[in-house]
Write a protein that holds these residues in place. Structure first.
Motif, PDB file in Angstrom:
ATOM      1  N   VAL A 106       0.862  -1.182   0.000  1.00 47.81           N
ATOM      2  CA  VAL A 106       0.000   0.000   0.000  1.00 47.81           C
ATOM      3  C   VAL A 106       0.897   1.230   0.000  1.00 47.81           C
ATOM      4  CG1 VAL A 106      -1.705   1.329   1.287  1.00 47.81           C
ATOM      5  CG2 VAL A 106      -1.873  -1.163   1.210  1.00 47.81           C
TER       6      VAL A 106
ATOM      7  N   ALA B  96      -0.478   4.553  -0.384  1.00 48.03           N
ATOM      8  CA  ALA B  96      -1.169   5.730   0.139  1.00 48.03           C
ATOM      9  C   ALA B  96      -2.586   5.359   0.528  1.00 48.03           C
ATOM     10  CB  ALA B  96      -1.194   6.836  -0.926  1.00 48.03           C
ATOM     11  N   LEU B  97      -3.135   6.118   1.438  1.00 49.49           N
ATOM     12  CA  LEU B  97      -4.503   5.881   1.919  1.00 49.49           C
ATOM     13  C   LEU B  97      -5.263   7.193   2.006  1.00 49.49           C
ATOM     14  CD1 LEU B  97      -3.726   3.555   4.991  1.00 49.49           C
ATOM     15  CD2 LEU B  97      -4.718   2.834   2.806  1.00 49.49           C
TER      16      LEU B  97
ATOM     17  N   GLU C 129      -5.277  12.323   4.025  1.00 53.18           N
ATOM     18  CA  GLU C 129      -4.601  11.521   3.009  1.00 53.18           C
ATOM     19  C   GLU C 129      -3.190  11.229   3.487  1.00 53.18           C
ATOM     20  OE1 GLU C 129      -4.889  13.253  -0.862  1.00 53.18           O
ATOM     21  OE2 GLU C 129      -7.054  13.521  -0.679  1.00 53.18           O
ATOM     22  N   THR C 130      -2.795   9.981   3.414  1.00 55.70           N
ATOM     23  CA  THR C 130      -1.446   9.589   3.831  1.00 55.70           C
ATOM     24  C   THR C 130      -0.691   9.080   2.608  1.00 55.70           C
ATOM     25  OG1 THR C 130      -1.765   7.226   4.194  1.00 55.70           O
ATOM     26  CG2 THR C 130      -2.535   8.705   5.946  1.00 55.70           C
ATOM     27  N   GLY C 131       0.635   9.288   2.619  1.00 59.26           N
ATOM     28  CA  GLY C 131       1.462   8.740   1.545  1.00 59.26           C
ATOM     29  C   GLY C 131       1.250   9.480   0.233  1.00 59.26           C
TER      30      GLY C 131
ATOM     31  N   ASP D 218       5.062   8.107   9.564  1.00 60.25           N
ATOM     32  CA  ASP D 218       4.554   7.155   8.582  1.00 60.25           C
ATOM     33  C   ASP D 218       3.117   6.784   8.946  1.00 60.25           C
ATOM     34  OD1 ASP D 218       4.036   5.039   6.896  1.00 60.25           O
ATOM     35  OD2 ASP D 218       6.019   4.136   7.141  1.00 60.25           O
TER      36      ASP D 218
ATOM     37  N   THR E 118       0.658   6.111   6.955  1.00 54.56           N
ATOM     38  CA  THR E 118       0.141   4.988   6.170  1.00 54.56           C
ATOM     39  C   THR E 118       0.324   3.691   6.956  1.00 54.56           C
ATOM     40  OG1 THR E 118       0.818   6.137   4.154  1.00 54.56           O
ATOM     41  CG2 THR E 118       0.298   3.801   3.951  1.00 54.56           C
ATOM     42  N   HIS E 119       1.550   3.476   7.439  1.00 48.14           N
ATOM     43  CA  HIS E 119       1.792   2.232   8.175  1.00 48.14           C
ATOM     44  C   HIS E 119       1.149   2.233   9.551  1.00 48.14           C
ATOM     45  CE1 HIS E 119       4.806   1.402   4.993  1.00 48.14           C
ATOM     46  NE2 HIS E 119       4.307   0.206   5.186  1.00 48.14           N
TER      47      HIS E 119
ATOM     48  N   ILE F 112     -10.522   3.501   6.613  1.00 45.60           N
ATOM     49  CA  ILE F 112      -9.873   3.618   5.308  1.00 45.60           C
ATOM     50  C   ILE F 112     -10.950   3.714   4.222  1.00 45.60           C
ATOM     51  CG2 ILE F 112      -8.442   2.391   3.620  1.00 45.60           C
ATOM     52  CD1 ILE F 112      -7.011   1.104   6.121  1.00 45.60           C
TER      53      ILE F 112
ATOM     54  N   LEU G 168      -7.506   3.399  -1.234  1.00 42.97           N
ATOM     55  CA  LEU G 168      -6.163   2.826  -1.130  1.00 42.97           C
ATOM     56  C   LEU G 168      -5.448   2.962  -2.469  1.00 42.97           C
ATOM     57  CD1 LEU G 168      -8.395   0.496   0.041  1.00 42.97           C
ATOM     58  CD2 LEU G 168      -6.276  -0.366   1.054  1.00 42.97           C
TER      59      LEU G 168
END
Lengths: 459, 459
Positions: free
Chosen positions: B161, B163-164, B175-177, B188, B190-191, B203, B206
């Motif tokens: 993955v 980004a989320l 929004e991550t990543g 981090d 996302t993780h 979520i 993805l």
């Protein structure tokens, strides 16, 4: 509750392992990048996780800033003591504690450097792949989520750390992760600490993955008439799934720097520096597949480095990039941009960098771990010249905007530190509030590397 | 501030997309594992990220528990509404939003299932590799950090993955990543969300990595006289660096189950189920290297599945494991253990599992993603039989202790949910306090999947 009272308590704890000598403080407050010096009030030398816990308990009680220090090679000022307090030097924690060949892992202290671990692994047939160029400490590499030339094949520190021991702001010792290859047991604290730049905890032990030394390794350089041709070769190589071990872009300005610094006579054209890992047959197959793509884009002058010595010389030259730029304009400093974009947009980003660099009249060699979509402009500058620094900031901002517009990130591997904080809101938006909430939850007094990574602000 | 007032507000928002029908609630409160049903007070069907944000804003204001629901295939009760409130059904958010072949990625809604994404990718020459067996939703797979048969080659959801998009407890959309392959810009997140089991955020989108379909794929089964021989084959295969695409252990009890469920006639002996990916030459080389190791441990009955149909039949049988165990003792349920250990200790762990299972008189087929050091005992049990459940708990505890003693983890891929909370303190110790601090920071009212992942307690 002052830095002064912290220093007396630390002095009682550490004796001559707490130094307030000017030369020691200066050395810990100096950056290889363009940042002005910011020495700590004192330097504490730790020898164990328990030392770090004792030191943090004192600093926590006394509200004394703590900035972790490995080798001082960070490029965004991560190790500078901009709020005073202590520099926590981990370089004496430099033992490889365990090597487990049957599980392809090693346990190391944070001061172990990349070159040291690989020297100690030499007899085992294994190596630690992450290679940021500088002979950085593994603790520092984890803290900044470093990567470098081999990440295209082996991943970054994110993919190569299985477990950590860390000390939290209040001195609590925690262990994250396990020796198993995967786990689904709760929040991923290993990855939260990786890239946190010493703002959430101090890493005191790392369990890292090792790789088998490939049966065959081959390296080469080739050159192109234009940077677009070089980058388009990279894009198609990656899209074709050729498992490159390294694929590095070097523009003509950087070649000039290498020639001056390393005494080479490379033609002053854009180059790719390459490495292939695999079986004998596999390496041959990869090299042929790459060669066919590169020739379509007009690559010439293939120069193969088959022997270990020739390869070492090649990568030593590449790794000297940061210092080689220095020969181009002695007396100036280097501000490195670090954007990373999806591979399909790489040509657009690199060409923009070159065009804007030239428009702004800046000397800025371009090098890049282009297989990942990551490249740097090593912008030469004088931090005491405001007009020049304004042009430097303009180039940096243009590239940051470009990376975000193309779905990328403002930092591929150098991290945020002081220098990239101004882009955090643009990249993360409302997510910044969550990062701040985590920082406050884990370090409520804000003693860990204050003034870094999270920009001031309300969200 | 009650669940009741939340339901009226949600009903006003969603109309008939809020259901309190008994059959809908029951379906969302039922587990494929051994957990007793725990239906929510209502089921809310979301169609967009904005829907999820609106729903969470209401639930946050009214202190109403929210439990995310994808396909209901989680094995540790993650989707059960043990504190009431709403089940937030994301199965209608099932669009593949974007496929970018030139960057080998796809953007999907969380309700897209593993089979669906691969069906939609069929014409592209790419596939999404993570395969937990169940036709789970990608959102749920990310939330539980799922993996499965191909993780040995392609990694788990953790590695796949990029980004989320997620909605936080208070309705904030984050929004991550990015679409870049790597980044060093701050924590981090996302993780942090991957594996958080819906306790930190929901979520809603993805961005996942895709893989090129290999030129050649070959699958096989072979059998051994003892489970040690099978496992030692695996250990040496992994240590030799053979890049297995799948290497699955199936013990004799599981073979009995497969024969009953799938109508096969496999000899009732320990088996390995294998898959090789690569070029034609590469697959041949891998298969020969594996064969040489396996024959040293007495492997016989190599059965090659070369055609797509034969391979599909093989993996369909393997993926039916959870249901096939049902044929062995109709009327009972399955409690799956899920330990994961360093590969060098795998034989010790598997042999202990078999010995203790037999000592405790339990029927518990063993299957495993053994290339990762991960295996399951599918312990057949009746949750209404306290004496039997005590023996089940004893086996589970013995295996958890064993995994931690060997440097492993109590869950390789199923996650914590309700069932593995009792081992969190043993695995994480003081780190649990940090996880709790993060939970409190991001979900101060505790509305997101309450009662899961983090055990009650002070640290």
């Amino acid at each position: 509750m002052t830095i002064e009272t912290a220093l007396s308590a630390l002095s009682a704890l550490l004796g001559d392992r707490l130094s307030t000598a000017a030369n020691v403080r200066d050395q810990h407050g100096t950056s290889e990048a363009h940042y002005l010096p910011a020495p700590p009030d004192a330097v504490a030398f730790a020898r164990s996780t328990e030392d770090v816990a004792d030191i943090l308990r004192i600093c926590h009680a006394e509200d004394c800033p703590v900035v972790a220090y490995g080798t001082g090679t960070s490029l965004e000022g991560q190790h500078l003591a901009i709020k005073g307090g202590i520099s926590l030097d981990l370089s004496q924690m430099n033992k490889v504690l365990d090597v487990v060949p049957e599980d392809m892992l090693a346990v190391v202290q944070p001061g172990v450097t990349r070159e040291q671990i690989n020297a100690e692994l030499r007899a085992t047939g294994m190596f630690f792949p992450v290679d940021p160029g500088a002979n950085a400490s593994l603790g520092g590499m984890a803290a900044t989520r470093a990567s470098g030339t081999t990440a295209v094949r082996y991943g970054t520190m994110r993919e190569n750390v299985l477990a950590l021991t860390a000390v939290l702001a209040d001195g609590t010792i925690v262990e994250t992760g396990t020796r198993a290859r995967k786990s689904s047991t709760g929040y991923d604290m290993t990855h939260l600490l990786i890239g946190s730049e010493g703002t959430l905890g101090i890493i005191t032990e790392l369990t890292v993955k090792l790789q088998g030394i490939p049966e065959a390794v081959s390296a080469a350089t080739c050159r192109f008439d234009s940077i677009e041709d070089a980058v388009n070769t990279v894009i198609l190589t990656i899209q074709s799934g050729i498992p490159m071990a390294r694929i590095e872009l070097v523009d003509e300005q950087m070649v000039t720097g290498f020639n001056a610094y390393s005494g080479t006579q490379l033609p002053e054209k854009p180059h790719l520096f390459l490495e292939f890992h695999g079986s004998d047959a596999g390496v041959k197959e990869q090299a042929e597949a790459f060669g066919a793509i590169a020739e379509d884009f007009g690559a010439t002058g293939f120069d193969w480095a088959e022997s270990t010595e020739a390869r070492n010389a090649l990568w030593k030259m590449r790794h000297s990039g940061h210092y080689a730029t220095g020969t181009l304009s002695p007396g100036k400093r280097t501000m490195a941009t670090d954007v990373c974009v999806p591979i399909s947009h790489l040509a657009e980003a690199v060409v923009l960098a070159q065009t804007e660099r030239d428009r702004l009249g800046l000397l800025a060699p371009i090098v890049g771990h282009v297989g990942d979509g990551n490249f740097h402009c090593g912008v030469r500058c004088d931090p005491n010249e405001p007009e020049e620094m304004a042009r430097v900031a303009e180039l940096s901002g243009i590239l940051a905007d470009c990376a975000l517009r193309l779905g990328g990130t403002v930092s591929g591997e150098h991290g945020i530190g002081i220098g990239k904080m101004k882009y955090m809101d643009a990249e993360h938006g409302p997510l910044l509030a969550s990062m701040r909430a985590i920082k406050t939850a884990l370090d409520p007094k804000g003693i860990l590397n204050p003034g870094k990574l999270l920009p001031p602000g309300n969200r």
